[in-house]
Design a protein around this motif. Structure first.
Motif, PDB file in Angstrom:
ATOM      1  N   MET A 177       0.941  -1.475   0.130  1.00 37.36           N
ATOM      2  CA  MET A 177       0.018   0.512  -0.394  1.00 37.36           C
ATOM      3  C   MET A 177       0.917   1.040   0.229  1.00 37.36           C
ATOM      4  SD  MET A 177      -3.103  -1.169   2.868  1.00 37.36           S
ATOM      5  CE  MET A 177      -3.614   0.893   2.766  1.00 37.36           C
ATOM      6  N   GLY A 233      -3.700  -4.330  -2.080  1.00 35.94           N
ATOM      7  CA  GLY A 233      -2.385  -5.168  -1.442  1.00 35.94           C
ATOM      8  C   GLY A 233      -2.651  -6.174  -0.251  1.00 35.94           C
ATOM      9  N   ASP A 253      -4.500   0.847  -2.689  1.00 33.57           N
ATOM     10  CA  ASP A 253      -5.356   0.752  -1.713  1.00 33.57           C
ATOM     11  C   ASP A 253      -5.364  -0.190  -1.078  1.00 33.57           C
ATOM     12  OD1 ASP A 253      -6.973  -1.040  -3.291  1.00 33.57           O
ATOM     13  OD2 ASP A 253      -8.592  -0.364  -3.670  1.00 33.57           O
ATOM     14  N   GLU A 254      -5.925  -1.031  -0.012  1.00 34.90           N
ATOM     15  CA  GLU A 254      -6.032  -2.298   0.947  1.00 34.90           C
ATOM     16  C   GLU A 254      -6.496  -3.251   0.086  1.00 34.90           C
ATOM     17  OE1 GLU A 254      -7.253  -4.112   5.767  1.00 34.90           O
ATOM     18  OE2 GLU A 254      -8.317  -2.152   4.557  1.00 34.90           O
TER      19      GLU A 254
END
Length: 540
Positions: free
Chosen positions: A364, A374, A370-371
């Motif tokens: 990230m 990731g 974004d999460e």
């Protein structure tokens, strides 16, 4: 020729001493001759070169004074001119010795006492040599003896023709020895010392257990079963790994014996030491699982480079796997030669989750994603930004939800991040004063150069003086546990071979060695390998 009573008595004494001390009769006679020589020097002059000979059959003693043949004599007690020498022996030449017979002599009280001391000393030295020669060939054997005395916790053992010592730290804990007790011990060293040969015995040595099993198990004595390794906590617990060369014979069952008779005989000798007999395996994972018995293992993860193994056990098996005061895992580590980390299934799950979160956050931050992206990259097994930067695009685009454009964008961002990091590290490297020429070494990065600069290594000569251990670290094994020491490049993915190649490049650049030196060394190594191979073929 009749033998006089005195002469006969001399031979009888020599025979008696030789039998009592178990040494050669000629050694005793030589000691007597030395004693007579010493007494004769005190009578005829200490500067004289006197030789005494004892006839081993008749006991006749002959005394002679040896005179060296010289051109011109300065000391007539030790020298004789060449002219006089040729009167006695026409063939005499410079450097020869002429024997001048001396009359028999009677020993006075002082001379006799002095002669006795010489004989005692010579016989004692011969006895010590005999003891050393006898016991040095018995290193690695079990020997029986009787306790002679106990001194400050050390046990002196009468071995018949010598004395051995079991030091306090070689005794099984809480084992009491008393005068007259029969004792069995392992000979692990024999040293020639000033006070005579020292025979060191042990009851805690791992090989003591090996020899006991060899005596109790015929299959081990015959070589059908091999003991591959042993680990002991003397007086408490031990583990022994065995393997059979005959598939029809169970190595564990053979060592246990009918109703445990064989193993119990060894346990009895070791004062009740509990013994785990384990089947040996050349697969490290299987061997470690066996070594941790009686605990059950759920999962094994090997790190061959660090010689470390992670073992996952059910939560209820943790205390059994570790053992009292860590005894079980410590013995298993000694037995296998691997460092063993034990964790429960819950701990392993928590650690995996922690690593997953760390990788997710790394992607990230580095890729500005974004999460969810990731997490997807972390779950696909990517552990570092470098992997994303240089992996085939197909491996990224083949991930569910990713297309070719997404793969290109991710890889581009990964390379841009690495370029920024390299630039930052290069600036830091310059501030530390690390020479530019180090960058010419294959595999060297700016991050590595910063690590070198922080340790004071700034020039090509400084780096050339490093060893591989300085870069990748090293391990030291003590008391069954391996301690890992970090190197300057431990946090980078650098193998020992790569580190050695980098050091060689630096030494070439510094002029310490030449390409010709490397070629000659490589040729010598290849020749050695070929020679070894030819020898092996001839042996075959």
């Amino acid at each position: 020729m009749a033998v006089s009573a005195n002469r006969l008595e001399l031979l009888q004494i020599a025979d008696a001493v030789a039998r009592e001390k178990v040494i050669d009769r000629e050694i005793v006679l030589a000691a007597m001759a030395d004693a007579i020589q010493k007494a004769a020097r005190s009578r005829y002059g200490t500067e004289s070169n006197i030789r005494a000979d004892i006839n081993s059959k008749t006991g006749e003693i002959r005394l002679q004074r040896l005179l060296e043949v010289v051109e011109k004599a300065d000391d007539y007690s030790t020298q004789i001119p060449l002219e006089l020498a040729r009167d006695r022996n026409p063939d005499a030449k410079l450097g020869d010795f002429i024997a001048d017979p001396l009359p028999p002599m009677d020993f006075g009280r002082i001379a006799a006492q002095s002669a006795k001391q010489v004989i005692v000393q010579k016989v004692r030295e011969a006895e010590r040599d005999r003891q050393f020669d006898e016991f040095k060939d018995r290193i690695g054997e079990i020997i029986n003896g009787t306790v002679k005395r106990v001194e400050y916790g050390n046990v002196i053992v009468d071995l018949g023709r010598g004395e051995g010592i079991i030091r306090r730290d070689e005794m099984i804990p809480r084992e009491n020895m008393r005068y007259g007790d029969r004792v069995r011990a392992f000979v692990y060293d024999v040293r020639r010392e000033q006070r005579g040969p020292q025979i060191f015995l042990s009851r805690t040595h791992p090989q003591f257990m090996v020899k006991l099993f060899t005596m109790e198990v015929p299959e081990i004595y015959d070589g059908i079963i091999q003991i591959k390794s042993v680990a002991r906590d003397p007086g408490s617990r031990a583990k022994i790994a065995v393997i059979s060369n005959d598939s029809s014979i169970d190595p564990v069952g053979a060592c246990v014996g009918m109703r445990g008779s064989r193993v119990q005989a060894v346990v009895g000798e070791l004062q009740g030491e509990k013994i785990d007999i384990i089947p040996w395996s050349n697969e490290p994972a299987n061997f470690v699982v066996n070594a941790l018995q009686p605990a059950e293992v759920s999962k094994v993860v090997l790190d061959e480079d660090a010689e470390r193994i992670e073992v996952v056990v059910p939560d209820e098996q943790l205390s059994l796997a570790i053992g009292r005061r860590g005894q079980n895992v410590r013995l298993a580590s000694q037995l296998t030669g691997w460092d063993i980390d034990i964790m429960t299934e819950q701990e392993e799950s928590e650690r995996r989750q922690k690593e997953f979160n760390e990788r997710t956050n790394l992607f990230m931050d580095a890729l500005d994603v974004d999460e969810m992206v990731g997490q997807v990259l972390a779950s696909e097994g990517f552990a570092a930004v470098e992997e994303l930067a240089y992996v085939d695009l197909d491996e990224i685009s083949s991930i569910d939800g990713f297309d070719d454009d997404t793969a290109v964008e991710i890889q581009t961002r990964a390379r841009e991040f690495l370029d920024r990091l390299e630039a930052e590290m290069d600036e830091k490297r310059k501030k530390l004063g690390v020479a530019d020429e180090l960058r010419n070494i294959d595999g060297m990065t700016a991050q590595m150069m910063v690590a070198l600069g922080e340790d004071g290594i700034k020039s090509i000569e400084d780096f050339a003086g490093c060893a591989a251990d300085d870069l990748v670290g090293w391990s030291e094994r003590k008391d069954g546990e391996t301690k890992k020491f970090e190197g300057l490049f431990s946090k980078f993915d650098v193998s020992r071979v790569e580190a050695e190649n980098m050091i060689v490049q630096a030494r070439l650049a510094a002029g310490w060695i030449t390409e010709e030196d490397l070629a000659a060394e490589q040729a010598a190594e290849e020749a050695g390998e070929v020679e070894d191979g030819d020898t092996a073929e001839q042996d075959a």
